[in-house]
Design a protein around this motif. Structure first.
Motif, PDB file in Angstrom:
ATOM      1  N   UNK A 245      76.947  -6.540  13.351  1.00 11.37           N
ATOM      2  CA  UNK A 245      75.606  -6.564  12.779  1.00 11.37           C
ATOM      3  C   UNK A 245      74.576  -6.394  13.889  1.00 11.37           C
ATOM      4  N   UNK A 246      73.393  -5.951  13.509  1.00 11.46           N
ATOM      5  CA  UNK A 246      72.289  -5.803  14.462  1.00 11.46           C
ATOM      6  C   UNK A 246      70.984  -6.059  13.724  1.00 11.46           C
ATOM      7  N   UNK A 247      70.069  -6.791  14.387  1.00 14.01           N
ATOM      8  CA  UNK A 247      68.729  -6.984  13.830  1.00 14.01           C
ATOM      9  C   UNK A 247      67.746  -6.191  14.688  1.00 14.01           C
ATOM     10  N   UNK A 248      67.008  -5.306  14.040  1.00 13.91           N
ATOM     11  CA  UNK A 248      66.183  -4.348  14.763  1.00 13.91           C
ATOM     12  C   UNK A 248      65.008  -5.031  15.451  1.00 13.91           C
TER      13      UNK A 248
ATOM     14  N   UNK B  37      73.694  -8.700  23.566  1.00 10.74           N
ATOM     15  CA  UNK B  37      74.997  -8.731  22.905  1.00 10.74           C
ATOM     16  C   UNK B  37      75.438 -10.168  22.687  1.00 10.74           C
ATOM     17  N   UNK B  38      75.765 -10.488  21.440  1.00 12.23           N
ATOM     18  CA  UNK B  38      76.399 -11.759  21.110  1.00 12.23           C
ATOM     19  C   UNK B  38      77.804 -11.451  20.600  1.00 12.23           C
TER      20      UNK B  38
ATOM     21  N   UNK C  65      70.774 -14.120  13.887  1.00 10.40           N
ATOM     22  CA  UNK C  65      70.402 -13.098  14.864  1.00 10.40           C
ATOM     23  C   UNK C  65      68.885 -12.948  14.936  1.00 10.40           C
ATOM     24  N   UNK C  66      68.388 -12.807  16.155  1.00  8.48           N
ATOM     25  CA  UNK C  66      66.962 -12.555  16.365  1.00  8.48           C
ATOM     26  C   UNK C  66      66.743 -11.060  16.585  1.00  8.48           C
ATOM     27  N   UNK C  67      65.510 -10.639  16.406  1.00  9.29           N
ATOM     28  CA  UNK C  67      65.190  -9.237  16.629  1.00  9.29           C
ATOM     29  C   UNK C  67      65.645  -8.806  18.027  1.00  9.29           C
TER      30      UNK C  67
ATOM     31  N   UNK D  56      64.763  -5.550  10.219  1.00  6.36           N
ATOM     32  CA  UNK D  56      65.823  -5.149   9.297  1.00  6.36           C
ATOM     33  C   UNK D  56      67.178  -5.552   9.862  1.00  6.36           C
ATOM     34  N   UNK D  57      68.036  -6.006   8.993  1.00  8.29           N
ATOM     35  CA  UNK D  57      69.360  -6.471   9.398  1.00  8.29           C
ATOM     36  C   UNK D  57      70.396  -5.472   8.908  1.00  8.29           C
ATOM     37  N   UNK D  58      71.154  -4.887   9.829  1.00  9.02           N
ATOM     38  CA  UNK D  58      72.190  -3.918   9.510  1.00  9.02           C
ATOM     39  C   UNK D  58      73.543  -4.587   9.685  1.00  9.02           C
ATOM     40  N   UNK D  59      74.392  -4.504   8.645  1.00 16.31           N
ATOM     41  CA  UNK D  59      75.682  -5.190   8.644  1.00 16.31           C
ATOM     42  C   UNK D  59      76.784  -4.173   8.385  1.00 16.31           C
ATOM     43  N   UNK D  60      77.869  -4.289   9.138  1.00 18.96           N
ATOM     44  CA  UNK D  60      79.026  -3.411   9.001  1.00 18.96           C
ATOM     45  C   UNK D  60      79.653  -3.600   7.623  1.00 18.96           C
TER      46      UNK D  60
END
Length: 381
Positions: free
Chosen positions: A101-104, A124-125, A87-89, A67-71
C-alpha cells in the motif's frame, strides 16, 4: 481521501482467464470478494484504479494527496489493515519486494503499470503482518477454506443468526452456522463442526443435501437435491449447484445443476456445466499437476497434487463432458463431445476432443444475453 485497489500487471496476467473480465479485487475467495473484504475493514466504498478491459492500464487521470492505494491481490487481516490505515502521506508499506500500500504525499497526475517502482522517495515501512496473496488461479481454491473462516468471523461477529426451523434437518456444530434472512433449508444434513457454514440471504438448500464446512452459499444461490458439498466450498450468489463438489469456488451466476464430480476448481460467472460433467483433480500416478500458464504460453508444473478445472466467465460444457486434471478454459468457450478435450481451451473456442472452431462473436453475445436474461441481468456494452 479515496481508497483505491491497484492491479500489478504481472499478477493480473498470472490470474488469467479470470482477469480477462474483472479486476483482481473482484475475485471471490472465501465468502466475499477481495474488494468487499477491504470495504468491510475500511467501512467505506473501495474504488478500482484499473480498467479491467485495457490490460491493467490506470484510467484515473488524477490521484490526490492522501489517497490510499492498496494492492488488490492481498487479502486483508486485522493487523495488516491497522498498518495500512496508519500510513501517513508519503509512506509506503512493503513485504519484501511486494508493494502492499502507499499513501500519496502530493497530487499525482498519472499512475503507470510500473507502479512498484514509483514513489522512490517515499518512506518505506515493512509489514509485520501475515497475509494471503491471491496470485494464481489455483491459489483461489487453495486458500478458500481459510478465507471462509476469516470472512465468517468478520461478517457474523455480534450478530444473531436466523434459526433452522425444518424438523427434518440435522445440524452439527450449530454455533458455527449462520443464516441470513430468507434462507430455506429442508431435510438436509449440515455439519459445521470442522468449519463454519454461512448461508446468504434468500439462499436455498434443497432436500437430501449434505453440507460440510467450511462452506459459503451466496445470496439467492441454490444447492440442489441430493448434493454433496465436501468442504472448503464457496458457491457464489445466484448459482445453482448439485452433485459432488469439493474445495471449489463458484464466483456467481453459474450453474452445475446435475450430478458429476468437481474438485479443487474455480468456476467464473455465467458458466454452465452440463449434466454429468466431471473433472479429474488427481493424476493416476499421483504426480504434481501442470497447468497452462498464460504469461509464458506453455504448461508449467505446480506444487499441487490436486487441481481440477479453471474456467473463465461465460464458458459452458455439454452433457457428459470429461475434463482432465488441471484443465484451463478461457472466456466464452463451448466444450462438448466424447473423450477428454485438451487441457488448455482458448477463449471463444467451440468443440472438444475432435477439434475446435471459433465461437462466432455475435452468437457468443446472443448466448450471454439469453443466459443473463434468465436472471433479469442485462448484457451491457
Amino acid at each position: 481521501m479515496s481508497i483505491l485497489l491497484f492491479d500489478l500487471p504481472n499478477i493480473r496476467r498470472q490470474l488469467l482467464p479470470f482477469t480477462y473480465t474483472r479486476c483482481i479485487g473482484d475475485i471471490r475467495v472465501g465468502i466475499m470478494t477481495i474488494r468487499e473484504k477491504w470495504a468491510f475493514y475500511f467501512k467505506s466504498e473501495i474504488s478500482t484504479a484499473n480498467d479491467p478491459f485495457s490490460n491493467a492500464q490506470y484510467t484515473r487521470s488524477t490521484y490526490l494527496k492522501g489517497d490510499l492505494l492498496v494492492n488488490s491481490s492481498i487479502c486483508p487481516t486485522s493487523q495488516l489493515f491497522q498498518e495500512i490505515n496508519e500510513l501517513k502521506n508519503g509512506q509506503k508499506l512493503l513485504a519484501g519486494p511486494v508493494l502492499i500500500a502507499v499513501r500519496l504525499a502530493n497530487k499525482f497526475d498519472q499512475l503507470t503499470n510500473e507502479i512498484e517502482s514509483l514513489f522512490p522517495d517515499y518512506q518505506v515501512l515493512v509489514t509485520k503482518a501475515n497475509f494471503r496473496q491471491i496470485s494464481s488461479p489455483p491459489s483461489i481454491f487453495q486458500h478458500n477454506g481459510e478465507q471462509i473462516r476469516a470472512d465468517f468471523e468478520l461478517m457474523t461477529k455480534s450478530r444473531n443468526s436466523q434459526k433452522v426451523t425444518d424438523p427434518h434437518t440435522i445440524v452439527y456444530g450449530e454455533e458455527n452456522l449462520f443464516l441470513e434472512e430468507g434462507v430455506t433449508v429442508k431435510a438436509s444434513i449440515i455439519n459445521a463442526s470442522d468449519g463454519p457454514v454461512y448461508l446468504g440471504k434468500n439462499s436455498v438448500i434443497h432436500e437430501g443435501s449434505i453440507i460440510k464446512g467450511p462452506f459459503s452459499l451466496g445470496e439467492s444461490a441454490h444447492i440442489n437435491m441430493g448434493a454433496k458439498m465436501k468442504g472448503d466450498n464457496t458457491i457464489g450468489p445466484y448459482c445453482k449447484v448439485g452433485g459432488e463438489v469439493s474445495n471449489c469456488v463458484f464466483f456467481g451466476y453459474s450453474n452445475k445443476g446435475h450430478d458429476g464430480f468437481l474438485g479443487n476448481s474455480v468456476i467464473g460467472e455465467w458458466c454452465n456445466l452440463g449434466a454429468d460433467t466431471n473433472s479429474s483433480n488427481l493424476k493416476n500416478n499421483y504426480s504434481k499437476v501442470k497447468i497452462w500458464d498464460y504469461p509464458s504460453e506453455q504448461y508449467l508444473p505446480t506444487s499441487l497434487q490436486f487441481c481440477g478445472l479453471l474456467m473463465g466467465d461465460h464458458s459452458k460444457s455439454g452433457i457428459n463432458t470429461m475434463f482432465n486434471t488441471g484443465t484451463v478454459v478461457g472466456v466464452s468457450a463451448n466444450v462438448f463431445g466424447a473423450g477428454f478435450p485438451p487441457k488448455f481451451i482458448p477463449s471463444f473456442s467451440w468443440g472438444g476432443a475432435d477439434g475446435f472452431t471459433t465461437f462466432d462473436k455475435e452468437k457468443a453475445f446472443e448466448a450471454a444475453k439469453a443466459m443473463m436474461g434468465r436472471r433479469k441481468v442485462p448484457l451491457t456494452d
